[in-house]
Design an enzyme around this catalytic site. Sequence first.
Site, short mmCIF file in Angstrom:
data_model
loop_
_atom_site.label_atom_id
_atom_site.label_comp_id
_atom_site.label_asym_id
_atom_site.label_seq_id
_atom_site.Cartn_x
_atom_site.Cartn_y
_atom_site.Cartn_z
N SER A 69 4.96 -1.61 -9.88
CA SER A 69 3.82 -1.51 -9.40
C SER A 69 3.08 -0.13 -10.24
CB SER A 69 3.88 -1.30 -7.90
OG SER A 69 4.05 -2.21 -7.12
N LYS A 72 -0.43 -0.73 -10.94
CA LYS A 72 -1.48 -0.86 -10.19
C LYS A 72 -2.52 0.40 -10.59
CE LYS A 72 0.34 -3.25 -6.13
NZ LYS A 72 1.72 -3.33 -6.58
N SER A 126 1.31 0.22 -2.12
CA SER A 126 1.44 -0.71 -3.23
C SER A 126 1.51 -2.02 -2.56
CB SER A 126 2.89 -0.41 -3.68
OG SER A 126 3.17 -0.64 -5.06
#
Length: 289
Positions: A69, A72, A126
């Site tokens: 993640s 992101k 997240s």
Amino acid sequence: MIKKIASLLVSAALAMPVLAASPQGVLVASEMSGYTAPRLNSHSVLILNGLTGEALYEKNAHQRMPIASISKLMTAMVLLDSGVSLDQQVTVSDAEIDRLKHTTSRLAVGTTLSRQEMLLLALMSSENRAAATLARTTFTGGTSIFVERMNHKAQSLGMTETIFHDPTGLDVRNTSTAADLAKMVQAAQKYPLIREFTTTERHQILSVRNRVLQYKNSNALVREGDWDIAVQKTGYIQEAGRCMVLQAVVGSQPLIFVLLDAGASSARVNDAKNIKIWLESHPGSWLAG
């Protein structure tokens, strides 16, 4: 006479500072080479002085690996660069169901939020479905075009060791290096909303059927409140291990931390704390100004 010379040589040797050996595979800045460097759990590490670009500690910094993640941050930059309305409402669809890792989400299909709130959940907590919804709804052409833009953005930042295949990081093919991710952190901290949202501690939303959901920041360092953090992101899939990137002020310097493939959430946090303690213990050696 010989004994006297030998005695003087011994005395001189004892008076010299002992240079501590770094752990195997670890490189530290020359001004820190005289101090025992901490042994960190993370497989790949890079700690940079954000002002000078000097590497204070590095280990396997150019080894390419899954980044989960951490992806992101790039998703957020591409979204914000696009100029689309952050106030516009977008809805989670069946397309956001994770059919790759089969992870679950509290964002039920049919949940409608503004892009801004989706971005907050993606960065702070997240939330994978939030990131996937943003990617699907930003450009004509959907997610595939969004991922192309992620890779173009990476190239523009000089991230030559990076590739993205999805906006969430669930795809193990999203790979990069600590050296490249340091560049991404430097770029991300220039976006006020990314700074604000990655360091927000808690947020609640109204989901489908008027259900109130409480979210918290995925980074324990943010929740504890003891660090001066400008931007951060955590990540985890099994193949990537526990990952964390952040920019934080230590002493008076903004430092960039990249910690990849730690064995546990506590391990990545402890690695960051150990680096901070190590540097703060010897401020005269590395602290500029």
